[in-house]
Design an enzyme around this catalytic site. Structure first.
Site, PDB file in Angstrom:
ATOM      1  N   LYS A  49       1.299  -5.877  15.991  1.00  0.00           N
ATOM      2  CA  LYS A  49       0.776  -7.385  15.786  1.00  0.00           C
ATOM      3  C   LYS A  49       0.962  -7.408  14.255  1.00  0.00           C
ATOM      4  O   LYS A  49       1.477  -8.581  13.785  1.00  0.00           O
ATOM      5  CB  LYS A  49      -0.879  -7.268  16.016  1.00  0.00           C
ATOM      6  CG  LYS A  49      -1.431  -8.470  15.149  1.00  0.00           C
ATOM      7  CD  LYS A  49      -3.094  -8.474  15.515  1.00  0.00           C
ATOM      8  CE  LYS A  49      -3.585  -7.535  14.480  1.00  0.00           C
ATOM      9  NZ  LYS A  49      -4.157  -8.065  13.146  1.00  0.00           N
ATOM     10  N   ASN A  50       0.661  -6.490  13.312  1.00  0.00           N
ATOM     11  CA  ASN A  50       0.770  -6.714  12.078  1.00  0.00           C
ATOM     12  C   ASN A  50       2.269  -6.710  11.467  1.00  0.00           C
ATOM     13  O   ASN A  50       2.358  -6.994  10.453  1.00  0.00           O
ATOM     14  CB  ASN A  50      -0.115  -5.724  11.195  1.00  0.00           C
ATOM     15  CG  ASN A  50      -1.371  -6.019  11.403  1.00  0.00           C
ATOM     16  OD1 ASN A  50      -1.917  -7.030  11.784  1.00  0.00           O
ATOM     17  ND2 ASN A  50      -2.348  -4.940  10.865  1.00  0.00           N
ATOM     18  N   ARG A 120      -5.815 -14.569   8.841  1.00  0.00           N
ATOM     19  CA  ARG A 120      -5.673 -14.662   7.193  1.00  0.00           C
ATOM     20  C   ARG A 120      -3.941 -14.614   7.040  1.00  0.00           C
ATOM     21  O   ARG A 120      -3.480 -15.007   6.006  1.00  0.00           O
ATOM     22  CB  ARG A 120      -6.318 -13.262   6.946  1.00  0.00           C
ATOM     23  CG  ARG A 120      -7.793 -13.541   6.648  1.00  0.00           C
ATOM     24  CD  ARG A 120      -8.475 -12.457   5.957  1.00  0.00           C
ATOM     25  NE  ARG A 120      -7.721 -12.184   4.475  1.00  0.00           N
ATOM     26  CZ  ARG A 120      -8.177 -13.069   3.660  1.00  0.00           C
ATOM     27  NH1 ARG A 120      -9.085 -13.540   3.803  1.00  0.00           N
ATOM     28  NH2 ARG A 120      -7.525 -12.630   2.334  1.00  0.00           N
ATOM     29  N   CYS A 144     -13.729 -12.700   4.848  1.00  0.00           N
ATOM     30  CA  CYS A 144     -13.539 -12.160   6.242  1.00  0.00           C
ATOM     31  C   CYS A 144     -14.656 -11.256   6.228  1.00  0.00           C
ATOM     32  O   CYS A 144     -15.183 -10.758   5.335  1.00  0.00           O
ATOM     33  CB  CYS A 144     -11.998 -11.743   5.891  1.00  0.00           C
ATOM     34  SG  CYS A 144     -11.878 -10.434   6.944  1.00  0.00           S
ATOM     35  N   ARG A 149     -11.413 -10.240   0.205  1.00  0.00           N
ATOM     36  CA  ARG A 149     -10.031 -10.059   0.615  1.00  0.00           C
ATOM     37  C   ARG A 149      -9.146 -11.224  -0.267  1.00  0.00           C
ATOM     38  O   ARG A 149      -9.043 -12.501   0.246  1.00  0.00           O
ATOM     39  CB  ARG A 149      -9.559 -10.532   2.047  1.00  0.00           C
ATOM     40  CG  ARG A 149     -10.219  -9.128   2.891  1.00  0.00           C
ATOM     41  CD  ARG A 149      -9.863  -9.176   4.131  1.00  0.00           C
ATOM     42  NE  ARG A 149      -8.415  -8.860   4.629  1.00  0.00           N
ATOM     43  CZ  ARG A 149      -7.886  -8.931   5.656  1.00  0.00           C
ATOM     44  NH1 ARG A 149      -8.585  -9.277   6.917  1.00  0.00           N
ATOM     45  NH2 ARG A 149      -6.714  -8.587   5.862  1.00  0.00           N
ATOM     46  N   ASP A 334      -7.241   0.774   9.013  1.00  0.00           N
ATOM     47  CA  ASP A 334      -7.284   0.507  10.408  1.00  0.00           C
ATOM     48  C   ASP A 334      -7.709   1.162  11.615  1.00  0.00           C
ATOM     49  O   ASP A 334      -7.975   1.082  12.670  1.00  0.00           O
ATOM     50  CB  ASP A 334      -6.191  -0.514  10.794  1.00  0.00           C
ATOM     51  CG  ASP A 334      -5.896  -1.603   9.948  1.00  0.00           C
ATOM     52  OD1 ASP A 334      -6.824  -2.114   9.341  1.00  0.00           O
ATOM     53  OD2 ASP A 334      -4.734  -2.346  10.031  1.00  0.00           O
ATOM     54  N   ILE A 356     -10.106   0.991   0.942  1.00  0.00           N
ATOM     55  CA  ILE A 356      -9.236  -0.411   0.807  1.00  0.00           C
ATOM     56  C   ILE A 356     -10.342  -1.352   0.888  1.00  0.00           C
ATOM     57  O   ILE A 356     -10.219  -2.426   0.270  1.00  0.00           O
ATOM     58  CB  ILE A 356      -8.479  -0.301   2.035  1.00  0.00           C
ATOM     59  CG1 ILE A 356      -7.799   0.934   2.219  1.00  0.00           C
ATOM     60  CG2 ILE A 356      -7.333  -1.469   2.078  1.00  0.00           C
ATOM     61  CD1 ILE A 356      -6.720   1.138   1.138  1.00  0.00           C
ATOM     62  N   ARG A 426      -7.768 -10.630  19.660  1.00  0.00           N
ATOM     63  CA  ARG A 426      -6.889 -10.993  18.500  1.00  0.00           C
ATOM     64  C   ARG A 426      -5.731  -9.867  18.420  1.00  0.00           C
ATOM     65  O   ARG A 426      -4.531 -10.255  18.059  1.00  0.00           O
ATOM     66  CB  ARG A 426      -7.732 -10.972  17.231  1.00  0.00           C
ATOM     67  CG  ARG A 426      -8.587 -12.163  16.952  1.00  0.00           C
ATOM     68  CD  ARG A 426      -8.956 -12.119  15.349  1.00  0.00           C
ATOM     69  NE  ARG A 426      -8.087 -11.643  14.646  1.00  0.00           N
ATOM     70  CZ  ARG A 426      -8.373 -10.673  13.749  1.00  0.00           C
ATOM     71  NH1 ARG A 426      -9.716 -10.313  13.517  1.00  0.00           N
ATOM     72  NH2 ARG A 426      -7.562 -10.322  12.842  1.00  0.00           N
TER      73      ARG A 426
HETATM   74  C1  EPZ Z   1      -3.081  -5.817   6.000  1.00  0.00           C
HETATM   75  O1  EPZ Z   1      -4.176  -6.972   5.478  1.00  0.00           O
HETATM   76  C2  EPZ Z   1      -3.276  -5.854   7.340  1.00  0.00           C
HETATM   77  N1  EPZ Z   1      -3.320  -6.900   8.005  1.00  0.00           N
HETATM   78  C3  EPZ Z   1      -4.793  -5.138   7.571  1.00  0.00           C
HETATM   79  O2  EPZ Z   1      -4.971  -5.125   9.214  1.00  0.00           O
HETATM   80  C4  EPZ Z   1      -4.751  -3.620   6.889  1.00  0.00           C
HETATM   81  O3  EPZ Z   1      -5.972  -3.419   6.888  1.00  0.00           O
HETATM   82  C5  EPZ Z   1      -4.506  -4.150   5.438  1.00  0.00           C
HETATM   83  O4  EPZ Z   1      -3.279  -4.511   5.196  1.00  0.00           O
HETATM   84  C6  EPZ Z   1      -4.610  -2.598   4.872  1.00  0.00           C
HETATM   85  O5  EPZ Z   1      -3.777  -1.883   5.334  1.00  0.00           O
HETATM   86  C7  EPZ Z   1      -2.315  -7.678   8.470  1.00  0.00           C
HETATM   87  O6  EPZ Z   1      -1.056  -6.887   8.222  1.00  0.00           O
HETATM   88  C8  EPZ Z   1      -2.351  -8.949   9.228  1.00  0.00           C
HETATM   89  P1  EPZ Z   1      -3.812  -5.804   1.522  1.00  0.00           P
HETATM   90  P2  EPZ Z   1      -3.725  -7.283   3.814  1.00  0.00           P
HETATM   91  O7  EPZ Z   1      -3.410  -6.777   0.822  1.00  0.00           O
HETATM   92  O8  EPZ Z   1      -2.325  -7.493   3.717  1.00  0.00           O
HETATM   93  C9  EPZ Z   1      -7.078  -6.126  -1.834  1.00  0.00           C
HETATM   94  C10 EPZ Z   1      -6.260  -5.252  10.888  1.00  0.00           C
HETATM   95  O9  EPZ Z   1      -7.285  -4.877  11.433  1.00  0.00           O
HETATM   96  N2  EPZ Z   1      -6.079  -7.548  -2.476  1.00  0.00           N
HETATM   97  O10 EPZ Z   1      -2.942  -4.539   1.641  1.00  0.00           O
HETATM   98  O11 EPZ Z   1      -4.676  -8.677   3.650  1.00  0.00           O
HETATM   99  C11 EPZ Z   1      -7.673  -6.348  -0.713  1.00  0.00           C
HETATM  100  O12 EPZ Z   1      -8.895  -7.036  -1.038  1.00  0.00           O
HETATM  101  C12 EPZ Z   1      -6.051  -5.917   9.554  1.00  0.00           C
HETATM  102  O13 EPZ Z   1      -5.278  -5.456  11.861  1.00  0.00           O
HETATM  103  C13 EPZ Z   1      -6.301  -7.975  -3.838  1.00  0.00           C
HETATM  104  O14 EPZ Z   1      -7.260  -7.518  -4.478  1.00  0.00           O
HETATM  105  O15 EPZ Z   1      -4.148  -6.113   2.965  1.00  0.00           O
HETATM  106  C14 EPZ Z   1      -7.928  -4.845  -0.249  1.00  0.00           C
HETATM  107  O16 EPZ Z   1      -8.993  -4.431  -0.902  1.00  0.00           O
HETATM  108  C15 EPZ Z   1      -7.432  -5.932   8.812  1.00  0.00           C
HETATM  109  N3  EPZ Z   1      -5.845  -9.069  -4.125  1.00  0.00           N
HETATM  110  C16 EPZ Z   1      -6.616  -4.269  -0.813  1.00  0.00           C
HETATM  111  O17 EPZ Z   1      -6.151  -5.177  -1.899  1.00  0.00           O
HETATM  112  C17 EPZ Z   1      -4.866  -9.716  -3.197  1.00  0.00           C
HETATM  113  O18 EPZ Z   1      -4.066 -10.595  -3.767  1.00  0.00           O
HETATM  114  C18 EPZ Z   1      -5.384  -4.149   0.161  1.00  0.00           C
HETATM  115  O19 EPZ Z   1      -5.243  -5.180   0.835  1.00  0.00           O
HETATM  116  C19 EPZ Z   1      -4.442  -8.733  -1.963  1.00  0.00           C
HETATM  117  C20 EPZ Z   1      -4.963  -7.889  -1.656  1.00  0.00           C
END
Ligand code: EPZ
Length: 449
Positions: A49-50, A120, A144, A149, A334, A356, A426
């Protein structure tokens, strides 16, 4: 281009809503599981999915068609992304695990709130649309359940590439009248989404972009390879430094979605918990190295046989292990909830530290209602093994928490009812059928039953 992909495109003569197999069932349905059945059999692993969601966004970078194979079927997130892209004017055709997307007739490079709030990943249309059209309006995704996020890294990166961004009434208005310019971006923290958004934007920027401290997830490599097949110039995929040399335009391509490593890991943990033997078809063990060692230590035999993974318990009691979630190649956030479920039945204790997301322990109270012994302190949880879990009525709160409750229910004594399974829809394709086929006593029932 594969003939099958050509065929589905040929059938799609005029732009009309996609033929995606829509999830017909209500997200308010419940899942009812009678625990105690050993899982034995074969589970086909779906496309990730991701990865699939981001590959769909890549199609926005060109007016030619992108054909995606091994797409997961019937997932709500894929359906929401399809609706969002069709709203913009994309034509999307779907047959089994093939999807063809053409963004040649985009009428509005806009992502409205109603379509982004459901999922998202809507924010990932920002980079590609801005790079191709120079102007875009995208709703802020909002909070979320697993954390706040933010998207500051996405926006700062685009600004560094010359975009002007303002936020008004919940919308991001981004423009780059002169086009985006290549630059060096040093991410202060690793972000999967920001790396993907900026990598896509940089493919059409003027000059070279370097992404430092980039995410290294297999889904990013999958996306980068798709962009390369579309004509992008990208080096360093899978390393913390990705270099993208902008090109004038991208073209169509055909590309495979990688197997879902989180689904694979979930069923590996299921085998560990229930004690059976599972053959996970079309799965990639090298995407799960951080899970393999702790699962082996806990008591799982793991073997890759061509494109399948075979897992079985070694007959010894489960051992308590400590894990800490980290960006790839570290232990995936995840899989944290599922791993914690396994630890509830270990000998001794295990500790889980989540680095994370700030609020990703929502499964803890639900697991405790089933008899688990878990104490949280800040971003750590101590799980002291108990001799058994008991069926209960529980509530699903996010995607991975939901599947963690399914795992708990599979080994609990008696019946468990998991309410509001919207989140499972989802991200897990045919979960009830897949588990039933391996001997689980699981059914989906309407909300009122
Ligand atoms: C992706 O989310 C995945 N979603 C998430 O899977 C997964 O948990 C996550 O990566 C981490 O591996 C998809 O791929 C659709 P990040 P993403 O940006 O890209 C912070 C699932 O269950 N951050 O790597 O949104 C953030 O808050 C989902 O399938 C900022 O501070 O995750 C987090 O603490 C849930 N500023 C960390 O970075 C930003 O601009 C990592 O988030 C962006 C992120």
């Amino acid at each position: 281009m594969p003939q099958e992909a050509e065929n589905i495109w040929a059938k799609k003569a005029s732009p009309s809503p996609s033929s995606e197999i829509k999830p017909q069932k209500s997200g308010l349905d419940k899942i009812r599981i009678v625990g105690g059945k050993r899982l034995e059999g074969i589970i086909p692993i779906s496309g990730a999915k991701n990865a699939a969601l981001k590959l769909m966004c890549a199609a926005l970078l060109t007016d030619k068609s992108l054909h995606l194979e091994n797409m997961p079927n019937g997932l709500r997130d894929i359906q929401s992304q399809t609706e969002l892209m069709e709203h913009m004017g994309c034509v999307i055709a779907r047959e089994r695990d093939l999807m063809a997307i053409n963004a040649g007739r985009i009428t509005k490079p806009e992502a409205p709130y109603d379509l982004v709030r459901k999922m998202r990943t809507g924010i990932l249309v920002l980079g590609p649309l801005l790079a191709r059209f120079g102007e875009v309006k995208v709703s802020l995704p909002g909070g979320c359940a697993i954390g706040s996020r933010p998207i500051d890294l996405h926006l700062k990166g685009l600004e560094a590439m010359g975009a002007q961004i303002k936020i008004e009434q919940g919308y991001i208005y981004a423009s780059a009248p002169e086009g985006l310019k290549g630059t060096t971006i040093n991410f202060p923290k690793v972000s999967v989404g920001a790396t993907e958004n900026l990598m896509m934007a940089a493919t059409l920027a003027d000059g070279t972009t370097i992404l430092n401290n980039a995410a290294r997830e297999p889904e990013i490599i999958n996306l980068g390879e798709c962009l390369i097949a579309m004509g992008a110039k990208i080096k360093g995929l899978g390393t913390p430094e990705i270099t993208i040399k902008g090109v004038k335009e991208l073209h169509g391509a055909a590309h495979d979605v990688i197997p879902d490593r989180i689904e694979t890991g979930t069923w590996m943990i299921a085998a560990c918990l229930t004690g059976g033997t599972l053959r996970l078809k079309n799965a990639q063990l090298d995407h799960l190295t951080a899970l393999v060692a702790p699962l082996q230590e806990a008591g799982l035999n793991i073997e890759q046989s061509e494109r399948d993974i075979i897992v079985s318990r070694n007959g010894q009691p489960l051992t308590g292990i400590d894990i800490t979630t980290e960006p790839y190649p570290g232990f995936p956030t995840d899989l944290q909830a599922q791993f914690m479920t396994m630890l509830t039945l270990c000998e001794g204790a295990g500790m889980v530290t989540e680095t994370i997301f700030e609020n990703r322990f929502m499964h803890v109270p639900e697991l405790c209602r089933m008899g688990a012994n878990i104490k949280t302190q800040g971003n750590s949880a101590i799980i002291r093994g108990v001799t058994g879990l008991k069926g209960a009525e529980v509530m699903a709160t996010d995607l991975r928490a939901s599947v963690a409750l399914v795992l708990a229910a599979l080994v609990a004594e008696g019946e468990t009812t998991i309410n509001r399974i919207y989140h499972l829809d989802r991200g897990y394709e045919n979960i009830v059928e897949k588990l039933n086929n391996c001997g689980a006593d699981i059914k989906r029932v309407p909300p009122e039953s």
